[in-house]
Design a protein around this motif. Structure first.
Motif, PDB file in Angstrom:
ATOM      1  N   ASP A 218       0.825  -1.203   0.000  1.00 54.04           N
ATOM      2  CA  ASP A 218       0.000   0.000   0.000  1.00 54.04           C
ATOM      3  C   ASP A 218       0.862   1.257   0.000  1.00 54.04           C
ATOM      4  OD1 ASP A 218      -2.222  -1.620   0.119  1.00 54.04           O
ATOM      5  OD2 ASP A 218      -2.557  -1.323   2.265  1.00 54.04           O
TER       6      ASP A 218
ATOM      7  N   LYS B 287      -4.861  -0.300  -7.930  1.00 56.00           N
ATOM      8  CA  LYS B 287      -5.473   0.046  -6.648  1.00 56.00           C
ATOM      9  C   LYS B 287      -4.427   0.395  -5.599  1.00 56.00           C
ATOM     10  CE  LYS B 287      -8.800  -1.441  -3.154  1.00 56.00           C
ATOM     11  NZ  LYS B 287      -9.747  -2.490  -2.741  1.00 56.00           N
ATOM     12  N   THR B 288      -3.330  -0.321  -5.617  1.00 50.53           N
ATOM     13  CA  THR B 288      -2.290  -0.117  -4.628  1.00 50.53           C
ATOM     14  C   THR B 288      -0.945  -0.340  -5.311  1.00 50.53           C
ATOM     15  OG1 THR B 288      -1.568  -0.788  -2.398  1.00 50.53           O
ATOM     16  CG2 THR B 288      -2.429  -2.532  -3.832  1.00 50.53           C
ATOM     17  N   PRO B 289       0.095   0.422  -4.984  1.00 48.20           N
ATOM     18  CA  PRO B 289       0.250   1.364  -3.880  1.00 48.20           C
ATOM     19  C   PRO B 289      -0.467   2.692  -4.128  1.00 48.20           C
ATOM     20  CG  PRO B 289       2.226   1.368  -5.218  1.00 48.20           C
ATOM     21  CD  PRO B 289       1.354   0.279  -5.765  1.00 48.20           C
TER      22      PRO B 289
ATOM     23  N   THR C  25      -7.008   5.958   2.277  1.00 51.38           N
ATOM     24  CA  THR C  25      -6.467   4.631   2.583  1.00 51.38           C
ATOM     25  C   THR C  25      -7.433   3.617   1.991  1.00 51.38           C
ATOM     26  OG1 THR C  25      -5.457   5.443   4.616  1.00 51.38           O
ATOM     27  CG2 THR C  25      -5.743   3.076   4.425  1.00 51.38           C
TER      28      THR C  25
ATOM     29  N   THR D 250      -7.303   0.406   1.476  1.00 51.66           N
ATOM     30  CA  THR D 250      -7.388  -0.954   2.040  1.00 51.66           C
ATOM     31  C   THR D 250      -7.208  -0.868   3.551  1.00 51.66           C
ATOM     32  OG1 THR D 250      -5.011  -1.313   1.745  1.00 51.66           O
ATOM     33  CG2 THR D 250      -6.436  -2.016  -0.054  1.00 51.66           C
TER      34      THR D 250
END
Length: 343
Positions: free
Chosen positions: A68, A97-99, A258, A260
């Motif tokens: 993340d 989606k991430t990081p 944030t 997740t």
């Protein structure tokens, strides 16, 4: 300032300026993770949907284990990979989606303005001014030597493609819409932005828009929503509302960016509900209004005909911790409806 236009006004159409965006598909660099097949699939869909030149597609290698938050070294590697393939693009669209963060900074602010590690010493301290805040610039790279960044998060491939389609559709017709500005009982999250809410019942007839400032906790079964600004950790009944293509919505809270493992509602929940752009902070910012979108400034630039990414970025004075998510080129107010002659 739009605040001067809103003061005592009912229909503010004649006071609004028109400054249509100059951003074109060739101004967007689309960045995907070569270790993520879904990232590449959605990135290529964006190229097709927006007719972005194939040479603007940039594949980068991220850490193979899901992260993340990037370290400074990992971010510098990412930045170097991107810059090695860039031309004079004005916008960076990151497709995954991430990081979504670099230390205490959001990924989008780190890519656009560089890392602000001073903010990480105490995330609740005041931030550093963005040179792009409420700027009149229509060419961010030429005027400020910055490239505006936005994350197109993938909660699912179908949801990401639907988001892209909404952004594209936003330009085809000028629909009757509503903007909602909610004064909630969550004083810490609601009050910082309430001074920037319009008088209830303000209209923008040239844009077929009506603005509603309400004392209530959430919208339920609202139709044709274009703007929705509130302050809460969780927003109820979002799925009962209908949102227009190009809609912007966000909730002032500490960890909306944030995406997740947070106890608060992530900004991606807005996108999954049908909104086209949203915003949230990735680390505890404390409730400075300067760290969140200013509704007057968002609306002022969006209604002038600028894109979603320009309008949103211009509305945040201290954006180091703030993550911008959505489809960057949406511009539902590039057109105007004819004004009726005064009776």
């Amino acid at each position: 300032m739009l605040s001067e236009v809103l003061a005592g006004a009912t229909d503010i159409s004649r006071q609004l300026r028109s400054r249509p965006s100059l951003l074109k598909p060739e101004d967007v660099a689309v960045i995907y993770n070569i270790n993520d097949a879904l990232s590449e699939e959605v990135a290529r869909y964006y190229l097709q949907a927006r007719q972005v030149p194939a040479e603007n597609l940039i594949g980068v290698e991220l850490p193979r284990h899901s992260k993340d938050v990037l370290s400074v070294a990992e971010f510098e590697s990412l930045k170097n990979q991107i810059e090695a393939k860039l031309g004079d693009q004005q916008v960076l669209l990151v497709v995954w989606k991430t990081p979504f963060a670099v230390q205490c900074n959001s990924l989008t602010s780190a890519l656009t303005l560089g890392l602000d590690l001073e903010q990480c010493k105490k995330t609740c301290d005041p931030g550093r001014d963005s040179p792009y805040f409420n700027s009149g610039s229509l060419r961010p790279w030429a005027d400020h030597h910055i490239r505006l960044s936005m994350l197109l998060p993938i909660t699912s491939v179908d949801a990401a493609k639907a988001l892209i389609d909404r952004g594209t559709m936003s330009e085809f017709s000028l629909n009757e819409g509503n903007g909602y500005f909610l004064k909630t009982k969550d004083a810490a999250r609601s009050r910082p932005r309430e001074p920037f809410f319009p008088p209830d019942g303000t209209t923008v007839n040239s844009k077929r828009l009506t603005l509603h400032t309400l004392n209530q906790e959430a919208l339920e079964k609202a139709q044709s929503v274009m703007f929705y600004f509130t302050g809460q950790a969780q927003v109820d009944y979002m799925l009962t509302n209908s949102y227009l293509p190009g809609a912007i919505a966000d909730h002032l809270t500490s960890f909306g960016g944030t995406l997740t493992r947070s106890g608060q509602m992530p900004a991606t929940r807005w996108l999954d509900a049908g909104v086209t752009g949203s915003y949230g902070t990735v680390t505890e910012p404390c409730n400075y209004w300067q760290k969140f979108p200013n509704p007057q400034i968002v609306m002022g630039h969006y209604l002038a005909g600028e894109t979603l990414i320009e309008s949103y970025w211009k509305s945040v004075k201290w954006p180091a911790q703030g993550l911008f998510v959505g489809e960057p080129l949406a511009k539902p107010y590039a057109k105007s409806a004819p004004l009726m002659m005064d009776q």
